[in-house]
Design an enzyme around this catalytic site. Structure first.
Site, PDB file in Angstrom:
ATOM      1  N   GLU A 294       0.826  -1.213   0.000  1.00 53.70           N
ATOM      2  CA  GLU A 294       0.000   0.000   0.000  1.00 53.70           C
ATOM      3  C   GLU A 294       0.860   1.263   0.000  1.00 53.70           C
ATOM      4  O   GLU A 294       0.430   2.315  -0.469  1.00 53.70           O
ATOM      5  CB  GLU A 294      -0.939  -0.030   1.229  1.00 53.70           C
ATOM      6  CG  GLU A 294      -2.214   0.754   1.033  1.00 53.70           C
ATOM      7  CD  GLU A 294      -3.256   0.519   2.139  1.00 53.70           C
ATOM      8  OE1 GLU A 294      -3.189  -0.523   2.834  1.00 53.70           O
ATOM      9  OE2 GLU A 294      -4.125   1.374   2.306  1.00 53.70           O
ATOM     10  N   HIS A 323       7.859 -27.268   0.961  1.00 51.14           N
ATOM     11  CA  HIS A 323       7.191 -28.380   0.279  1.00 51.14           C
ATOM     12  C   HIS A 323       6.164 -27.857  -0.708  1.00 51.14           C
ATOM     13  O   HIS A 323       5.233 -28.557  -1.078  1.00 51.14           O
ATOM     14  CB  HIS A 323       6.554 -29.302   1.314  1.00 51.14           C
ATOM     15  CG  HIS A 323       7.565 -29.831   2.280  1.00 51.14           C
ATOM     16  ND1 HIS A 323       8.293 -30.976   2.052  1.00 51.14           N
ATOM     17  CD2 HIS A 323       8.032 -29.316   3.444  1.00 51.14           C
ATOM     18  CE1 HIS A 323       9.140 -31.162   3.064  1.00 51.14           C
ATOM     19  NE2 HIS A 323       9.009 -30.154   3.911  1.00 51.14           N
ATOM     20  N   LYS A 436     -13.133   2.717  -1.466  1.00 48.48           N
ATOM     21  CA  LYS A 436     -13.974   3.090  -0.321  1.00 48.48           C
ATOM     22  C   LYS A 436     -15.111   4.003  -0.778  1.00 48.48           C
ATOM     23  O   LYS A 436     -16.255   3.843  -0.377  1.00 48.48           O
ATOM     24  CB  LYS A 436     -13.143   3.814   0.746  1.00 48.48           C
ATOM     25  CG  LYS A 436     -12.267   2.898   1.589  1.00 48.48           C
ATOM     26  CD  LYS A 436     -11.679   3.680   2.777  1.00 48.48           C
ATOM     27  CE  LYS A 436     -10.796   2.810   3.643  1.00 48.48           C
ATOM     28  NZ  LYS A 436     -10.322   3.449   4.862  1.00 48.48           N
TER      29      LYS A 436
HETATM   30  O1  PA5 Z   1      -3.228   1.877   5.716  1.00 46.16           O
HETATM   31  C1  PA5 Z   1      -4.333   2.354   5.532  1.00 46.16           C
HETATM   32  O2  PA5 Z   1      -4.525   3.572   5.559  1.00 46.16           O
HETATM   33  C2  PA5 Z   1      -5.550   1.484   5.284  1.00 46.16           C
HETATM   34  O3  PA5 Z   1      -5.227   0.154   5.060  1.00 46.16           O
HETATM   35  C3  PA5 Z   1      -6.493   1.565   6.473  1.00 46.16           C
HETATM   36  O4  PA5 Z   1      -5.847   1.079   7.619  1.00 46.16           O
HETATM   37  C4  PA5 Z   1      -7.779   0.777   6.266  1.00 46.16           C
HETATM   38  O5  PA5 Z   1      -8.386   1.151   5.067  1.00 46.16           O
HETATM   39  C5  PA5 Z   1      -8.747   0.996   7.423  1.00 46.16           C
HETATM   40  O6  PA5 Z   1      -8.951   2.360   7.620  1.00 46.16           O
HETATM   41  P1  PA5 Z   1      -9.544   2.935   8.957  1.00 46.16           P
HETATM   42  O7  PA5 Z   1      -8.608   2.641  10.062  1.00 46.16           O
HETATM   43  O8  PA5 Z   1      -9.710   4.387   8.699  1.00 46.16           O
HETATM   44  O9  PA5 Z   1     -10.856   2.239   9.180  1.00 46.16           O
END
Ligand code: PA5
Length: 466
Positions: A294, A323, A436
């Protein structure tokens, strides 16, 4: 620092021409320094507020720890509701530090240990939710709802389902005492709800993004609820942070491996395999996969140039995948770097007995399972090296709060340095946000009407159905 980093098997003079040229350290010195300076210049600032988390005054945690001790003494189950960065860090740490079969322990053993069962829900699969409801006794279950934005559909949906059931089970006034919110203070749907309902609420600093939040209240609250020594975890993270602030690339493990990974990408190694040789560290790979994917997977660099950067992280487990996937690693395409995580001393070991009734298997008798696991690890390192495959090993003397804290901080700094070296914005996630928003639109959330039209139009254009 307690962790050791062996990168011999990354280097061309060790594994051959597919490795990294050691002269690169000098040739790329300017770029390495620029990446280092970029991260150092922003310590504690903007989206790099996570760098400050290990430096918190430990006594500031005492109030929260006492509250979590109290909850632990009353709880039969502690359930975390969150997804992405609000779940993967907690999952990786509890797997490392708690009994791996905690939830299967008989009630008497759990009572003797003074621990509740622990569930970290992450996904919103409805079958999974139904199965959770069959397992927990709501009257003695406590929920920690974690969302940095306070807006994530999955987490809010889980919360709505469980709060409704809890109110029906114990009444509204009592139900409120079973929910703890962890979110950004002052904004977002969860914060507003928590204020209205009167939930105990813990904050997440504004400049700490989801995947960099494990050492904030996102992780600390559930860890404290499960009796994990969070001060020791932070002390380990602090020691690693110091090591990662060293300007000498050969002494700074995160800068070093970030550089090696970026050079490996230049050589076409677009896959980064994380392969712990310990089940306790199995979910560290999930944590790594998120932070690496990410943070580095970006269409454009900071100047706006299209780069489509990133290296695909992959999960593997030693020895299980010897394996399975190791055949591919040793003989398939030269498109991978394999990071092996070793543990020198297991907290508990099992001796393979010298059974006189059995003539066979002499070679196994008298060894421990831990020794076998580590011999197999060394065998894989050898096989990869012989096949000219880039790999490096991170060794933990043992798995405890301190070394896990070191490992987490190392991953965070390694990602930050790699992002800076690649020139991308490490801390945004436009691809995730797009999904989202499309979800909000499809669910009919107010303010997303235009997005809904866009999603529908895109769907109409798809002609290829059967
Ligand atoms: O790293 C990130 O920003 C995302 O993976 C968020 O952690 C994830 O989308 C969840 O978001 P939130 O903590 O706002 O619910």
């Amino acid at each position: 620092m307690k962790l050791k980093f062996d990168y011999n098997n990354m280097m061309a003079d060790v594994i051959g021409e597919r490795g990294i040229d050691p002269k690169g350290f000098a040739a790329d010195a300017k770029a390495i320094t620029a990446a280092y300076d970029d991260v150092m210049a922003n310590l504690g600032k903007g989206w790099q507020e996570w760098t400050e988390l290990p430096y918190i005054d430990p006594s500031d945690l005492d109030g929260m720890i006492a509250r979590m001790d109290d909850i632990r003494s009353k709880a039969s189950a502690f359930v975390v509701l969150g997804i992405g960065g609000s779940a993967l860090g907690p999952i990786s740490v509890v797997q490392a530090l708690l009994n791996m079969r905690l939830n299967e322990l008989p009630a008497a053993a759990l009572k003797a240990a003074g621990l509740p069962k622990l569930y970290i829900e992450d996904n919103i699969d409805p079958e999974r939710m139904n199965e959770l409801l069959e397992l927990i006794d709501l009257k003695t279950t406590y929920f920690n709802v974690i969302t940095k934005s306070g807006e994530t559909s999955e987490t809010l949906a889980q919360f709505l389902v469980l709060y409704d059931l809890m109110k029906k089970a114990v009444g509204k006034e009592e139900a409120k005492k079973h929910f703890i919110a962890t979110t950004t203070i002052g904004k977002g749907t969860l914060y507003n709800l928590a204020q209205k309902e009167g939930f105990v609420t813990y904050g997440i600093p504004a400049g700490v993004g989801g995947r960099f939040s494990v050492l904030s209240n996102v992780g600390l609250v559930p860890f404290a609820a499960m009796g994990i020594d969070i001060k020791k975890l932070l002390a380990g993270a602090k020691e690693m942070s110091e090591a990662c602030r060293n300007g000498d690339v050969k002494k700074n493990p995160a800068l070093l491996t970030a550089y090696l990974q970026c050079k490996a990408m230049e050589k076409g190694a677009n896959i980064s395999v994380m392969m712990p040789y310990a089940d306790s560290l199995k979910y560290m790979s999930d944590f790594y996969c998120q932070i690496w994917a990410e943070s580095l997977g970006k269409a454009v660099d900071k100047s706006g140039k299209v780069v489509h950067a990133g290296q695909t992280p992959a999960k593997s487990l030693g020895v299980t995948d010897q394996h399975s996937q190791v055949q591919l690693y040793t003989e398939g395409p030269f498109d991978k770097v394999i990071t092996i995580i070793a543990v020198e001393k297991f907290r508990r070991d099992v001796v393979i007995p010298d059974d006189k009734d059995i003539d066979a298997c002499e070679f196994l008798k008298g060894h421990t399972m831990g020794e076998l696991l580590n011999h197999e690890r060394v065998a894989t390192e050898y096989a990869l090296r012989k096949a000219g495959r880039m790999n490096f090993t991170i060794t933990l003397p043992e798995v405890d709060e301190y070394t896990v804290g070191e490992l987490l901080a190392y991953y965070e700094y390694e990602t930050a340095f790699a992002g800076a070296y690649l020139g991308v914005d490490t801390f945004n996630q436009p691809g995730v946000e797009e999904g989202k928003k499309a979800t909000f639109a499809m669910l009919g959330r107010k303010g997303y009407e235009e997005k809904l039209a866009e999603v529908r139009a895109a769907a109409k254009k798809s002609e290829y159905y059967i």
